[in-house]
Design an enzyme around this catalytic site. Sequence first.
Site, PDB file in Angstrom:
ATOM      1  N   ASP A  57      75.722  66.185  56.654  1.00 24.19           N
ATOM      2  CA  ASP A  57      76.272  66.481  55.335  1.00 24.19           C
ATOM      3  C   ASP A  57      77.412  65.520  54.997  1.00 24.19           C
ATOM      4  OD1 ASP A  57      77.922  67.590  57.332  1.00 24.19           O
ATOM      5  OD2 ASP A  57      78.823  68.979  55.901  1.00 24.19           O
ATOM      6  N   GLU A  58      77.648  65.381  53.709  1.00 31.48           N
ATOM      7  CA  GLU A  58      78.855  64.763  53.161  1.00 31.48           C
ATOM      8  C   GLU A  58      79.177  63.412  53.790  1.00 31.48           C
ATOM      9  OE1 GLU A  58      81.211  68.879  51.966  1.00 31.48           O
ATOM     10  OE2 GLU A  58      81.396  68.118  54.014  1.00 31.48           O
ATOM     11  N   CYS A  59      78.190  62.542  53.824  1.00 32.69           N
ATOM     12  CA  CYS A  59      78.398  61.175  54.307  1.00 32.69           C
ATOM     13  C   CYS A  59      78.447  60.260  53.086  1.00 32.69           C
ATOM     14  CB  CYS A  59      77.277  60.799  55.270  1.00 32.69           C
ATOM     15  SG  CYS A  59      77.668  59.414  56.346  1.00 32.69           S
TER      16      CYS A  59
ATOM     17  N   HIS B 113      81.704  62.900  59.062  1.00 30.56           N
ATOM     18  CA  HIS B 113      82.632  63.816  59.744  1.00 30.56           C
ATOM     19  C   HIS B 113      82.897  63.315  61.165  1.00 30.56           C
ATOM     20  CE1 HIS B 113      82.591  67.154  56.733  1.00 30.56           C
ATOM     21  NE2 HIS B 113      81.419  66.617  56.426  1.00 30.56           N
TER      22      HIS B 113
END
Length: 503
Positions: free
Chosen positions: A308-310, A227
């Site tokens: 998160d969400e890497c 992000h």
Amino acid sequence: MVLPLVPLPSSVTESPGTLPLTATTRIVVENEADAAASVLADVIAERTGRRPAAVAGAGHDAIGPGDIVVRRTAREGEHYSLRIGDTVHLEGSDAGLFYAAQTLRQLLTSDGEVWTLPRVEIDDAPRFEYRGVMLDVARTFFDVDTVKAFIDRAASLKFNRLHLHLTDDQGWRLQIDSRPLLTERGSTTAVAARPGGFYSKDDFREIVRYAASRHMVVVPEIDLPGHTHAIGLAYPDLVEMPVMNAGLLTQAKSLGEALPVAGEPYRGTGVGHSSVKVHDDATWDLLRDVLTELAELTPGPFLHIGGDECLGTAQADFDAFIARVTALTTELGKTPIAWHEAGSAQVAEGTIGQYWGSTTPAGAHADHARRFAEGGGSVIMSPSNTAYLDQKYDAAFPLGLEWAALIDLQTAYEWEPTTIVDALPAEAILGVEGPLWSETIETLDDIDQLIFPRVAAIAEVAWSPVEKREWTSFRDRVGLLGAVWDAAGWGGHRPTEIAWSTR
């Protein structure tokens, strides 16, 4: 009698009759409870249009019928008591008295021209220490006044943590003196064609001050190592090239969104394509500068570091980054909080995990959440299919997303934090948070539409004893708050299955 109380207090004992508020009703201030008395006067004036006079306590002989006595006690914590008979007595710490005032605000009811309070005794304290809401100011930037309005709404329901999601692919929202390019280049845009923006350090201090006046602690988040596309606008040598997978490509095509391009602002909604260069010394120089300044700005104990969400980062690289960034945060004197994926790594001792998976955990989500407790930390429960305030109420609702679930009011209410992750001790659950992501919202009215009334359901999950929570009771009680929210000027969705009070 159904009392308009949300969240439901620990103990409520009703007596027959009501107590009218009259033109002679005063607020009697005892033991330096001036701040609480001011809050109480504000909520009574908002609700009734009449602000009672405040007088210093001169002994109980001076207290007349209908007076409201506000007494600050030495007891710490958030416990309070509220007794309404021929007079009204509020007792508690500063925080407890603030919450007692919110309870009294809910109990005020008009009967024609007369405002009354039910005769009742309440003894109350929260179930969970951490009761949070999150506002995503990265995808859509909201100014200081809007953040304050969000605080007011949350504090009225006894939330005590404000998680600010300050950075994401679409924008960087906080002034960092040592790294001015982060805001100069990274704050100018947002999702779609919305304008960007950022908080100066004085803006952030004002948010922190205002939150503290409502007994809320600000939890700032710098989302890492993913992000982070906006960091690349300022420091392109510190971020990897965007990594796309089939899901991201399909999503972008279906929504008509442009794909992320290195060095160009990203206005889409896809996640997982960005990462900082996790092993570069220059990356860590930047992160130390950023987190040091953020820690200095933040009086509360927490810094949220994302995690998160890497999706394009190798697992070993991700784990090494999380171990190092949580250690850095601890070194700066703050307790790290990270999304539950970070539980794959050896996090610093005491790191708090934030669980955002489903109430039926998928894959390794439960394992990752348990790791935080095993490392001496705890877990905040934010299951996306019940607690995410940005999800649609139903398929036809004009705002919100639906990737996690369609979340009507009953769904937002009927879940239990301690039963989601097997073998996670109940005492390891620090609390509950309801996140509001901002892909589909632009205004305070949009915020109201998505949070009300579901934020009241999350408040009761976080505050009230589990054995007292019951959907039909909540349904009747929350409907009586319609008039309270109307008096405050707060809009929101009003589901037709609820009988909403107008007085």
